[in-house]
Design a protein around this motif. Structure first.
Motif, short mmCIF file in Angstrom:
data_model
loop_
_atom_site.label_atom_id
_atom_site.label_comp_id
_atom_site.label_asym_id
_atom_site.label_seq_id
_atom_site.Cartn_x
_atom_site.Cartn_y
_atom_site.Cartn_z
N TRP A 1 -18.74 -1.31 12.84
CA TRP A 1 -18.88 -1.37 11.29
C TRP A 1 -18.09 -2.42 10.59
CZ3 TRP A 1 -22.27 2.03 8.86
CH2 TRP A 1 -22.75 3.16 9.59
N HIS A 2 -16.75 -2.49 11.02
CA HIS A 2 -15.66 -3.27 10.22
C HIS A 2 -16.11 -4.86 10.28
CE1 HIS A 2 -13.28 -0.14 8.98
NE2 HIS A 2 -13.32 0.48 9.97
N ASP A 3 -17.06 -5.35 11.19
CA ASP A 3 -17.45 -6.67 11.41
C ASP A 3 -18.46 -6.98 10.40
OD1 ASP A 3 -16.25 -6.73 13.78
OD2 ASP A 3 -18.08 -6.04 14.98
N HIS A 4 -18.74 -6.00 9.61
CA HIS A 4 -19.83 -6.37 8.49
C HIS A 4 -19.35 -6.04 7.09
CE1 HIS A 4 -22.94 -6.73 11.51
NE2 HIS A 4 -22.44 -5.47 12.14
N ARG A 5 -19.79 -6.63 6.14
CA ARG A 5 -19.77 -6.53 4.66
C ARG A 5 -21.01 -5.61 4.26
NH1 ARG A 5 -21.17 -9.43 0.27
NH2 ARG A 5 -22.38 -10.99 1.55
N PHE A 6 -20.63 -4.38 3.87
CA PHE A 6 -22.06 -3.79 3.22
C PHE A 6 -22.04 -3.86 1.79
CE2 PHE A 6 -20.93 -1.83 7.45
CZ PHE A 6 -22.37 -1.45 7.74
N GLU A 7 -23.17 -3.75 1.21
CA GLU A 7 -23.42 -3.65 -0.11
C GLU A 7 -24.14 -2.38 -0.40
OE1 GLU A 7 -23.90 -8.51 -1.37
OE2 GLU A 7 -25.88 -7.34 -1.01
N LEU A 8 -23.66 -1.85 -1.76
CA LEU A 8 -24.70 -0.59 -2.23
C LEU A 8 -25.65 -1.25 -3.19
CD1 LEU A 8 -24.63 2.35 -2.65
CD2 LEU A 8 -23.18 2.20 -4.51
N LEU A 9 -26.83 -1.12 -2.80
CA LEU A 9 -27.80 -1.61 -3.69
C LEU A 9 -28.36 -0.56 -4.70
CD1 LEU A 9 -29.77 -4.01 -4.35
CD2 LEU A 9 -31.25 -2.88 -2.54
N ALA A 10 -28.43 -1.05 -5.97
CA ALA A 10 -28.88 -0.02 -6.80
C ALA A 10 -30.44 -0.55 -7.28
CB ALA A 10 -28.10 -0.04 -8.28
N THR A 11 -31.33 0.16 -7.27
CA THR A 11 -32.65 -0.05 -7.39
C THR A 11 -33.41 0.70 -8.47
OG1 THR A 11 -33.45 1.58 -5.74
CG2 THR A 11 -33.13 -0.91 -5.20
N TYR B 1 -30.56 8.66 1.16
CA TYR B 1 -30.11 7.32 1.27
C TYR B 1 -30.84 6.62 2.40
CZ TYR B 1 -27.19 9.14 4.99
OH TYR B 1 -26.58 9.69 6.32
N SER B 2 -30.63 5.28 2.29
CA SER B 2 -31.26 4.60 3.44
C SER B 2 -29.86 3.78 3.87
CB SER B 2 -32.36 3.75 2.99
OG SER B 2 -33.37 4.30 2.85
N LEU B 3 -29.92 3.36 5.00
CA LEU B 3 -28.89 2.36 5.76
C LEU B 3 -29.64 1.17 6.36
CD1 LEU B 3 -26.04 4.19 7.56
CD2 LEU B 3 -25.75 2.49 5.76
N TYR B 4 -29.36 -0.07 6.02
CA TYR B 4 -30.29 -1.30 6.54
C TYR B 4 -28.99 -1.94 7.44
CZ TYR B 4 -32.95 0.30 2.44
OH TYR B 4 -33.65 1.02 1.33
N VAL B 5 -29.09 -1.73 8.57
CA VAL B 5 -27.95 -2.50 9.67
C VAL B 5 -28.85 -3.50 10.35
CG1 VAL B 5 -26.41 -0.35 8.74
CG2 VAL B 5 -27.94 -0.73 10.90
N PRO C 1 -26.89 -8.91 3.48
CA PRO C 1 -25.86 -8.16 4.19
C PRO C 1 -26.44 -6.78 4.31
CG PRO C 1 -24.94 -8.45 2.11
CD PRO C 1 -26.31 -9.14 2.06
N PRO C 2 -25.65 -5.93 5.71
CA PRO C 2 -25.98 -4.49 5.84
C PRO C 2 -25.76 -3.98 4.31
CG PRO C 2 -24.79 -5.54 7.48
CD PRO C 2 -24.89 -6.50 6.55
N THR C 3 -26.88 -2.87 4.36
CA THR C 3 -26.95 -2.45 2.82
C THR C 3 -26.95 -1.03 2.96
OG1 THR C 3 -27.87 -4.49 1.83
CG2 THR C 3 -28.33 -2.28 0.76
N LEU C 4 -26.62 -0.31 1.79
CA LEU C 4 -26.68 1.13 1.67
C LEU C 4 -27.49 1.51 0.26
CD1 LEU C 4 -25.96 4.21 2.18
CD2 LEU C 4 -23.91 3.74 1.08
#
Length: 365
Positions: free
Chosen positions: A112-122, A204-208, A147-150
């Protein structure tokens, strides 16, 4: 029994040495330092705060990994460690955890900590756009363009979403769906049907990247990717737990379910729908299989089976989502971003060309 230490200094220089760490859930840390020479593993040094008896087994295990192809599968790495350990006692780790540490050193597995996650507002979206956004964003993550996204879904209208492999006619009463003004759509992931009205679910969706679940079975990856939300629900006072294969439940009943799709581009789409305040009567009116499953239990039991989060937290839906996102942010970091025009345009095109196509909806009649 002694704590294991490196058998020898790393043979690689700081410039070409590769370093990987894997923390065993409920166990110890395993560290792999190595380099690649002519496509083969070289200078392998294992270390960690685990326990191993006898000590010399660590040297045997490290040596067994020497010379293996850098693209060796997890199964190959695990077998090499298993053979080399002989009758050694491994405490706090196992051959699989060694293999995963090696994969992380090689950059083929990540944490998990290898990535920078974004919270995508649509914003609020209608059903066909929700399906299209999931596919477009997953592609972008797989191609390295995002990047990996929530993403937390907000609905503009009622919907019934069926799994990729479900029979439309067997699962859904289309007349009832029309009566309740619920648009029926088909998603790209498997699993069962779900009924939503704006404000009655939390999806919610996780895109990893696939590296985050490298070496995990589908069952393991479901539990792994759902762990954060279970922790968040527990912080809210919900006695939540993971129930294989893809359910989140509590002693008071089922809370929600997950579905997953692994794309050829290298992304994993993992989405979860949880009931906040579901109308079980409408759900049973529309979803045929739900009627059959619950035919001998009655609607009262159905309400208990699809247990709303509201009754267990007493919080508004927005506060529950806020707490969930806060937990994710504190755990892994989370930067809010707005959907860009190009992404929304791609999603609109895909919604029209694929998700509104009657052939896609009826791919399994």
């Amino acid at each position: 029994m002694t704590s294991a230490t490196p058998s020898s200094p790393p043979s690689s220089s700081p410039e070409d040495r590769k370093h990987g760490e894997y923390k065993v859930p409920g166990g110890k840390l395993v560290v792999a330092d190595l380099k690649i020479r002519d496509g083969l593993l070289a200078g392998v040094v294992l270390s960690g705060d685990f326990f191993l008896e006898p000590d010399e087994a660590l040297g045997r295990i490290s040596q067994a990994l020497e010379g293996l192809p850098a693209d060796a599968t997890l199964a190959t790495l695990v077998q090499a460690v298993e053979t080399a350990r002989q009758d050694a006692v491994m405490v706090g780790f196992d051959p699989r955890s060694v293999g995963l540490a090696v994969l992380r050193a090689l950059g083929r597995s990540s944490a998990w900590h290898d990535h920078r996650f974004e919270l995508l507002a649509t914003g609020e979206q209608h059903p066909h756009m929700q399906m299209a956004l999931d596919e477009v964003v997953a592609r972008q993550v797989g191609e390295g363009r995002r990047p990996p996204t929530l993403r937390v879904w907000e609905w503009a209208s009622n919907s019934v979403i069926i799994g990729s492999f479900q029979s439309l006619s067997n699962e859904i009463d289309l007349e009832a769906a029309a009566r309740h003004e619920a648009t029926v759509v088909r998603r790209i992931s498997g699993g069962g049907a779900m009924f939503v009205e704006p404000g009655n679910t939390i999806t919610y969706s996780l895109y990893v990247p696939a590296t985050l679940v490298e070496g995990m079975s589908f069952a393991e990856s479901y539990a792994f990717l759902d762990a954060w939300v279970i922790r968040a629900l527990r912080e809210l006072g919900v006695d939540a737990s993971y129930v294989p294969l893809n359910d989140i439940a509590s002693p008071a009943g089922k809370i929600g379910g997950a579905a997953q799709k692994r794309l050829a581009s290298g992304a994993v789409l993992h989405h979860v729908t949880m009931s906040y305040d579901i109308d079980a009567q409408k759900m049973l009116d529309i979803i045929r299989i739900g009627r059959e499953k619950l035919s001998d239990k009655g609607v009262k039991s159905a309400v208990k089976r699809v247990d709303p989060i509201r009754s267990q937290t007493g919080l508004p839906r927005e506060k529950v989502i806020e707490a969930m996102l806060g937990h994710f942010r504190d755990s892994y970091g989370l930067t809010p971003v707005e959907a860009d025009d190009a992404t929304l345009a791609q999603a609109r095109e895909l919604a029209d060309s694929k998700y509104r196509d009657p052939q896609w909806l009826a791919r399994v009649p």
